[in-house]
Design an enzyme around this catalytic site. Sequence first.
Site, PDB file in Angstrom:
ATOM      1  N   TYR A 195      57.258  79.020  84.568  1.00  0.00           N
ATOM      2  CA  TYR A 195      58.535  78.930  83.979  1.00  0.00           C
ATOM      3  C   TYR A 195      58.920  77.683  83.355  1.00  0.00           C
ATOM      4  O   TYR A 195      60.184  77.660  83.066  1.00  0.00           O
ATOM      5  CB  TYR A 195      59.274  79.310  85.338  1.00  0.00           C
ATOM      6  CG  TYR A 195      59.028  78.265  86.350  1.00  0.00           C
ATOM      7  CD1 TYR A 195      59.991  77.251  86.635  1.00  0.00           C
ATOM      8  CD2 TYR A 195      58.184  78.658  87.286  1.00  0.00           C
ATOM      9  CE1 TYR A 195      59.683  76.303  87.716  1.00  0.00           C
ATOM     10  CE2 TYR A 195      57.985  77.703  88.550  1.00  0.00           C
ATOM     11  CZ  TYR A 195      58.802  76.586  88.614  1.00  0.00           C
ATOM     12  OH  TYR A 195      58.795  75.922  89.675  1.00  0.00           O
ATOM     13  N   LYS A 249      48.099  76.700 102.703  1.00  0.00           N
ATOM     14  CA  LYS A 249      47.980  78.524 102.647  1.00  0.00           C
ATOM     15  C   LYS A 249      46.979  79.097 103.454  1.00  0.00           C
ATOM     16  O   LYS A 249      47.288  79.868 104.467  1.00  0.00           O
ATOM     17  CB  LYS A 249      47.960  78.939 101.396  1.00  0.00           C
ATOM     18  CG  LYS A 249      49.383  78.538 100.651  1.00  0.00           C
ATOM     19  CD  LYS A 249      49.429  79.278  99.176  1.00  0.00           C
ATOM     20  CE  LYS A 249      50.855  79.013  98.297  1.00  0.00           C
ATOM     21  NZ  LYS A 249      50.710  79.754  97.264  1.00  0.00           N
TER      22      LYS A 249
END
Length: 299
Positions: A246, A96
Site C-alpha cells: 500500500y 506470529k
Amino acid sequence: MGSMKQCWSVSSVTSVVADLISAFASPISGETRLAAVIGDPVRHSLSPQIHNAAYQANGLDWRFLALPVAAGRAPAALDAMRALSIEGFSVTMPHKEVVAGHVDELMPAAAALASVNCVRREGDRLIGDSTDGIGFVRALESDIGRSIADASVAIVGAGGAARSIIDAVARAGASRIVVVNRTQGAAERAAALSPIASVGAAAQVVDVDIIVNTTSVGMASGPAPDTSAVAPEFLRGEHIVADIVYQPRRTPLLQVAADIGAHTVGGLGMLVHQAAVAFEWWTGQPAPLDAMTAAVATA
Ligand code: ATR
C-alpha cells in the site's frame, strides 16, 4: 519566536482545537478497555490509528497501543494479557508462530497456518486467529462488488502473507490457486496448504481471473521499487489485479495493469479489513469501515 507565532493560521488553530475536542470526547476512565499490537519493530504500525478511530466512531471507551515486545518475550506478553485483562492483541513479527504455540485455542485459519496475528481474551483463555487472509478476501470482494467463489487465482509470492491469502481464498470457494514464486521450495510448501493449490510458472498467470502480488516487489522501501511484480506481457485487460503493497498506493504492477484496462485493487483495503475483523471479534460490534479507512487514507 515572533515568526513562529505568525505561522499559526486561523485554519491550523481551528484544526488543533478540533483535535483537542475529539481527544477529550471520550476521556480515559476506570472503565477503559485496552487492546494493543505487539511486535518488534512496532512503533511504525498503523494499527493504533485504525483501531482508535474505530473506537471513537463507535463511542467505545477503549484504547489501542503499540507495545514493543522483543523476540522471545511473546509468552510473557501473553501472560501479561491475562494478568492485566487486556482484551485483544494484534501480533506482528517476530511473534506470529510463537504465539500460535502459546494460546489456549486456535481458530481454523490459525491452526492451518500455525501462525497467529490476532488474540482474543475470554477470561483467562486466549484464542488465536489469523485475519490477514480473510481481511484480504473481504477487501477484494468489497472492491469488485462480488464473491470470489469459483474464481481462479494466481498468488505471486510464498511468504507469510501469501500463505494466509492462499488459505482464505481457498476457504472463500475459489476454483483453483496457482502459486508463483522465485524460490520453488517455498512455493511448494505454500501450495501444500490447499488441495486446490499448485505451483506454477510465471506465464501461468495469463489464464487466471485474479492475480495477487504478495511480495515486497514494488514497495517504495522494498527490493525493487520500480519493478512490476508480474511481467507486463502476462497481464490482460480482463484480469483483476490486486497488490497487498500500500506504499505506494499505485505500485508499478497496478500502474501497468491499469494502463491495459485491468481492474486494480490496492493494498490499503486489506490493512483496514484485517483490522475490522479483529475489531468485530474483540468488541462484538460492526466495524466502522469509513472511519477506519479515513484514519489511514493519508498514511
Ligand atoms: P511476508 O511474511 O510479508 O509475506 P516474506 O515471508 O519475507 O514476507 O515473503 C516475501 C516473499 O516475497 C517471498 O515469496 C519472496 O520470495 P522467495 O521465497 O524467493 O524469497 C518474495 N520476494 C521478496 N523479494 C523478491 C524479489 N526481489 N523478487 C521476487 N520475489 C521476491
